[in-house]
Design an enzyme around this catalytic site. Structure first.
Site, short mmCIF file in Angstrom:
data_model
loop_
_atom_site.label_atom_id
_atom_site.label_comp_id
_atom_site.label_asym_id
_atom_site.label_seq_id
_atom_site.Cartn_x
_atom_site.Cartn_y
_atom_site.Cartn_z
N LYS A 171 21.33 -25.62 -18.88
CA LYS A 171 19.98 -26.05 -19.27
C LYS A 171 20.05 -27.41 -19.98
CE LYS A 171 18.46 -21.30 -19.54
NZ LYS A 171 18.44 -20.05 -20.31
N GLN A 201 18.32 -17.97 -26.37
CA GLN A 201 19.01 -17.34 -25.25
C GLN A 201 19.21 -15.85 -25.51
OE1 GLN A 201 19.95 -19.03 -22.34
NE2 GLN A 201 20.47 -17.01 -21.57
N ASP A 239 9.73 -19.84 -22.85
CA ASP A 239 10.13 -18.63 -22.13
C ASP A 239 8.93 -17.68 -21.92
OD1 ASP A 239 12.49 -18.02 -20.96
OD2 ASP A 239 13.49 -17.26 -22.75
#
Ligand code: NDP
Length: 283
Positions: A52, A96, A119
């Site tokens: 990422k 994460q 997200d």
């Protein structure tokens, strides 16, 4: 024989669109900034996080990883998030997953301000998605929708079956397909007659995490098959669908690797760019 849905090339097209948007932001003095927080040393997470960061840099965006030790307390993690919420150079924050067991992932999702929640896990974004209102859409589901659209198959009125009901993948995909007027069935580990239900799907999305679980006889001839699963078998990546036999019967199918994965990361970049655009507009 199925047409292979080439996630890499669809992601490359999306990338071109993003480059133009990033240039425009830069001209207005804004560099889109993404911060990924990694708690602990999980090797798969480390790989995801660094890809990422690399992609953000490749797009000339700001990409930062905050690495915190596995023993970081929930309170310390939330304090870090609050600092990032207040940091104008960071437009998107991602923590994460999975988190160490002593940290409540729901509390962490709620700590990220909804405007920076790339997200799409904050309850405000999840609720807006449920209601079909504009919101930050989780990256993998967003990528799956782009892959389905790329086939040109119309979604409206189709039978869609989603196997997997996680908050980050299965449920949002089901909602997105329903909003586009598919008739949606969600399956999970307690579903009876999974093969029978799956084999009725015009659009079959597999987000399970069980290598090769979906066999040829579970697929309707001509179906669009989206394989979200990422599994490692003898060091090799594979999906939830038995690809070699499934491609004989499906109309369209995503490979693993090279299907959903590249789209997920591009959607993360898109969410960050969109967040930067909105935050700049609201200044
Ligand atoms: P979860 O483990 O949170 O969810 C898995 C789902 O599969 C659950 O709903 C579970 O049911 C269901 N399931 C498990 N076993 C069976 C079974 N035998 N029959 C039917 N359903 C079953 O996983 P995620 O949603 O986070 O991820 C799913 C997969 O997608 C994983 O392989 C993950 O690595 C991959 N992934 C890939 C991404 C990409 O970019 N390509 C991004 C994110 C995830 P129940 O709820 O009943 O337990």
């Amino acid at each position: 024989m199925a047409q292979i849905i080439d996630g890499k090339s669809i992601a490359a097209t999306e990338r071109e669109l993003l480059v133009a948007r990033i240039e425009k932001l830069k001209a207005a003095g804004v560099i889109p900034g993404l911060c990924v927080i990694l708690v602990g040393e999980d090797p798969a997470s480390l790989t995801y996080v660094s890809s990422k960061e690399k992609m953000a840099h490749a797009l000339n965006m700001k990409g930062v990883i905050h690495r915190l030790p596995a023993e970081t307390s929930q309170q310390e993690l939330i304090k870090q998030i609050e600092l990032l919420n207040a940091d104008d150079s960071i437009h998107g924050i991602l923590v994460q997953l999975p988190l160490p067991p002593h940290i409540d992932a729901d509390a962490v999702a709620e700590a990220i301000m909804p405007e920076k929640d790339i997200d799409g896990l904050h309850p405000l974004n999840a609720g807006r998605l449920l209601a079909g209102r504009p919101c930050m859409i989780p990256c993998t589901p967003n990528g799956c929708m782009e892959l389905i659209r790329s086939t040109g198959v119309s979604i409206s009125g189709k039978t869609a079956v989603i196997i997997g009901r996680s908050n980050i993948v299965g449920k949002p995909i089901a909602l997105l397909l329903m909003h586009e007027h598919a008739t949606v069935t969600i399956c999970h580990s307690r579903t009876k007659e999974l093969a029978k239900i799956a084999s009725q799907a015009d659009i079959l999305v597999c987000a399970i995490g069980r290598p090769g679980m979906i066999k040829k006889e579970m697929i309707k001839p001509g179906a669009v098959v989206i394989d979200v699963g990422i599994n490692r078998v003898n060091g090799k990546l594979c999906g939830d669908v038995e690809f070699n036999e499934a491609k004989e019967i499906a109309g369209y199918i995503t490979p693993v690797p090279g299907g959903v994965g590249p789209m997920t990361i591009m959607m993360l970049m898109r969410n960050t760019v969109e967040a930067a655009e909105k935050q700049n507009m609201n200044k």
